[in-house]
Design a protein around this motif. Structure first.
Motif: not given
Length: 524
Positions: A56, A59-60, A63, A66-67, A82, A418, A420, A425-426, A429
């Motif tokens: 996780e 994954e974070l 993310h 990506k942001l 988060c 998740s 995300l 995070a939403s 996202r």
């Protein structure tokens, strides 16, 4: 583990790298008991970590990266919130602050250590115009034109130049300094409250050949003292506000021709932005007669496509600020005036104008060596994010509707949530959805994104009664209701285009364009 904690026993003294190596050894077929003795890690610890190894944090971290590439990076506080939400929704025991509902600084410090690809950075403010303009279609068109020129004229690297203006001031921007801890405010000496702006025009080639700069001062008359200590071969001019003008750009082209010596038999490719002062008939005629081939980059893309902006101007201004700081320390009772700027600039310019910066600038922009694939789809993702596609429905008196976002699938309550899928995070996202909050049964024209699209027709008459008959029309006639080209109002069932740069409208028949993103003549 808390930063101030002092270990009392040797229990749990293994490192994260050792644990990763132990798990990797088990995956090769070795038994857990054997690996536990070899790496001196409790068997229960290895079993627990293998059971909960859902990656996780990786994954974070992905993310977050990506942001940041989408120009919506998260701060320290946001990522701590988060992490807390993820722990709560998955019923994970944690020492997080339940009152403030955030993870602690100790967790964040450990998270950054476990994910060395992340670091705290100070972002550079980037306008939405720059983000949306750097899209795949515009960049592809630029490289197509560049390819045609390189093929037709067989330009060598030594005959490919980039030129651009930048502004310097008599008031430097101080960098970080050491000062007493706890002070609310720390000052630094500058010459003035507000400085005098001076424009400097630089140019270099793909092989590291630098053209002496040109200075433009905001003055009525030139003074010889202004040139004292300036770069060898530099030229000096004046304008009312210290900015580039159409007449001064012709003077710069003459200055450029003097040092580069282009001819019609041995032409030079000059890449620049499409500022209004550059795109004149006189400039075009001069360049055509003297063997200078002009190629402009798309609007608002200089931060990625202009070599001077990518590798040169930032270190140049940093060095110039350092020279200004040094001058004020050596002359504590004096101020920096336009008469000292040329010499201070020269000291910085001589130190920064290196062969490496010039060649690297052309390389990373894909200009020389020619590389149209230097930018990936990931680089164009921010433009697609800020310019969602519009679905045009029925023309005439009907309104437009945007394509609605796909509904999210219900989360399986039996599975872990998740990282995300946390509330915080939403928020970032689903940014494509946030740009569609204004969607509904109808949209007024001013609410539409600045992308090329067809819109409903207008009423031919402009009387107040007829405007009020259409409920979806604005009650007041604005300048956007008039075509940029013909100056006329529209009729029903006519197609209109909106300029992606200035946002004004024009009839499609008047604009006579075929590209998917319309740029009006005023912005070209």
């Amino acid at each position: 583990m808390p930063r101030c904690y002092k270990r009392r026993t040797e229990k749990g003294s293994w490192s994260a790298d050792r644990l990763e190596a132990a798990i990797a050894a088990i995956k090769t077929g070795r038994s857990i008991r054997e690996v536990s003795k070899t790496f001196e890690i409790p068997r229960s610890t290895i079993q627990k970590r293998m059971k909960n190894s859902n990656n996780e944090e990786q994954e974070l971290a992905a993310h977050v990266i990506k942001l940041s590439k989408l120009f919506y990076g998260v701060s320290r506080d946001e990522i701590k919130k988060c992490a807390y939400e993820y722990a709560v929704k998955n019923n994970i025991k944690s020492p997080f602050n339940k009152e403030k509902k955030v993870a602690g600084n100790d967790w964040l410090s450990g998270f950054l250590k476990r994910n060395p690809t992340l670091s705290l950075r100070k972002p550079e403010p980037t306008s939405v115009n720059r983000i949306t303009a750097f899209n795949k279609e515009q960049v592809s068109l630029f490289f197509e034109n560049l390819d045609k020129i390189l093929t037709k004229y067989k330009c060598k690297a030594s005959r490919i130049f980039n030129t651009d203006e930048t502004g310097i001031s008599t008031v430097q921007k101080p960098g970080r300094i050491l000062a007493e801890k706890g002070l609310k405010q720390v000052g630094y000496a500058t010459s003035w409250e507000r400085g005098k702006n001076i424009t400097v025009v630089c140019a270099f080639s793909a092989t590291g050949i630098y053209v002496p700069p040109m200075f433009i001062y905001g003055r009525k008359r030139m003074n010889v003292q202004i040139q004292k200590g300036g770069p060898p071969g530099a030229s000096y001019f004046c304008s009312d506000k210290g900015w580039m003008t159409e007449e001064l750009f012709i003077q710069y082209l003459k200055h450029f021709k003097k040092f580069v010596k282009p001819t019609t038999e041995d032409p030079v490719l000059l890449i620049m932005d499409n500022h209004v002062t550059h795109c004149t008939l006189d400039a075009y005629t001069f360049c055509k007669e003297n063997g200078i081939i002009l190629l402009t980059i798309p609007p608002h893309t200089s931060h990625r496509l202009q070599p001077l902006d990518v590798t040169f101007y930032s270190p140049l201004k940093t060095a110039f600020n350092a020279e200004c700081n040094k001058y004020l320390k050596n002359h504590p009772h004096e101020k920096i005036t336009p008469f000292e700027v040329a010499e201070l600039f020269n000291n910085a310019y001589m130190r920064v104008a290196t062969l490496e910066k010039a060649t690297k600038g052309f390389q990373v922009t894909g200009i020389c060596p020619f590389n149209p694939d230097v930018f990936s789809d990931e680089d164009f993702a921010p433009a697609e994010l800020h310019m969602p596609n519009l679905d045009v429905v029925q023309m005439g008196e009907e309104t437009l509707e945007l394509q609605q976002p796909d509904s999210q699938e219900n989360l399986n309550p039996d599975k872990d949530i998740s990282i995300l899928d946390t509330d915080h995070a939403s928020d970032t996202r689903n940014m494509n959805d946030s740009s569609k909050e204004t969607t509904g049964a109808s949209l007024k024209r001013e609410n539409l994104p600045r992308v090329c699209t067809t819109v409903r027709g207008h009423k031919d008459s402009t009387s107040e009664e007829e405007w009020n008959d259409d409920e979806d029309m604005d009650k007041n006639v604005s300048g956007q209701d008039i075509c940029l080209v013909c100056g006329e109002f529209g009729k029903n069932n006519e197609l209109w285009l909106r300029c992606v740069s200035c946002g004004n409208w024009a009839h499609k028949a008047c604009s006579d364009v075929e590209q998917t993103k319309f740029i009006c003549d005023y912005c070209l």
